[in-house]
Design an enzyme around this catalytic site. Structure first.
Site: not given
Length: 288
Positions: A89, A36
């Site tokens: 992830h 991110y």
């Protein structure tokens, strides 16, 4: 707030303003990821919040590279000595070395750099592969979850429950934010009218009814939006018929949404959870 804690089975945007606003309004679970690109600004917000480390539940995610080195980079950016939950992830990141990578995660846990370890976007076959050699069962699996993909996810929820793997949901508001006007709109609107609630609150209540932790992203500093999410905890539960109607209509919805939304997910801000995923808190969870 009456949100309950969810025990785990082991017991390049600047996100500063968003995180500070969310913390000020009662969000205690912060969910971010290396990819991110906002861990440093999340760390700034944490330090400026005035809260002690133990008052926050922090999740971040591994996005490739040397596992130990990436964990240490994330801790440095966040300005903390440990995270509460560290996730792989995507399964593709470790498809060629899953056993070795998970062993590194287990070492991170035993060394106290993460209190709990888990995964994200793992299907049943990925979990089966990981569990073949795992000494520590993943504490959580964060997945794309909304009424339009519930049918595809039902077996995953059942499998995870057998191993006490908590399921976390992201993008649960897809029916109203990505594809409004679909089949689930009518049952959602009926329930919203009965409860004097918003459609978003009804969907999040539905997620709770499935025993799934809600992760929602807060990409706005508007207090009313934060308040809307937190008030889900105070709503009466959906009726069995309302839950069934949402799922029945959801099964008629667009099935291509899963991969489409997943492809767009790698963007945003830290997720700020309401329906707590922690030993101590309940929070609501991540991307809209």
């Amino acid at each position: 707030m009456p949100f309950h804690s969810t025990p785990l089975n082991d017991g390049n945007s600047d996100a500063t303003d968003f995180v500070e606003q969310a913390i000020d309004n009662g969000f205690w679970h912060i969910d971010t990821a290396s990819i991110y690109g906002n861990e440093e600004s999340v760390g700034v917000a944490i330090r400026e919040s005035g809260l002690t480390r133990r008052e926050l539940y922090i999740t971040t995610k591994y996005d490739g590279g040397n596992v130990r080195e990436e964990m240490e980079k994330s801790l440095k950016k966040l300005g903390v000595s440990y995270v509460d939950l560290y996730l792989i992830h995507f399964p593709g990141l470790v498809k060629d070395n899953m056993a070795e990578a998970w062993a590194e995660f287990e070492k991170i846990k035993s060394d106290g750099l993460a209190k709990s370890i888990g995964v994200s976007n793992f299907a049943i076959e990925n979990l089966v592969e990981l569990l073949k050699t795992a000494k520590v069962v993943p504490a959580a699996n964060q997945v794309l979850f909304h009424p339009y993909n519930y049918v595809q996810n039902a077996s995953l929820l059942e499998f995870s429950a057998k191993f006490n793997i908590v399921t976390e949901a992201y993008s649960s508001l897809t029916p109203i934010t990505k594809v409004p006007g679909g089949p689930v709109d009518k049952p959602i609107q009926r329930a919203a009218k009965r409860l004097n609630a918003t459609p978003a609150q009804v969907i999040l209540s539905w997620v709770r009814s499935k025993g799934v932790v809600i992760v929602t992203s807060v990409q706005s500093t508007k207090k009313y939006r934060l308040k809307e999410y937190l008030e889900v905890a105070d709503l009466p539960p959906l009726t069995a018929q309302e839950i069934l109607d949402i799922e029945t209509e959801g099964a008629k919805g667009p099935t291509a949404l899963s991969m489409h939304v997943l492809a767009r997910r790698v963007v945003p801000l830290a997720a700020l959870t309401l329906l707590g995923l922690g030993v101590r808190w309940l929070t609501l969870p991540m991307t809209l």
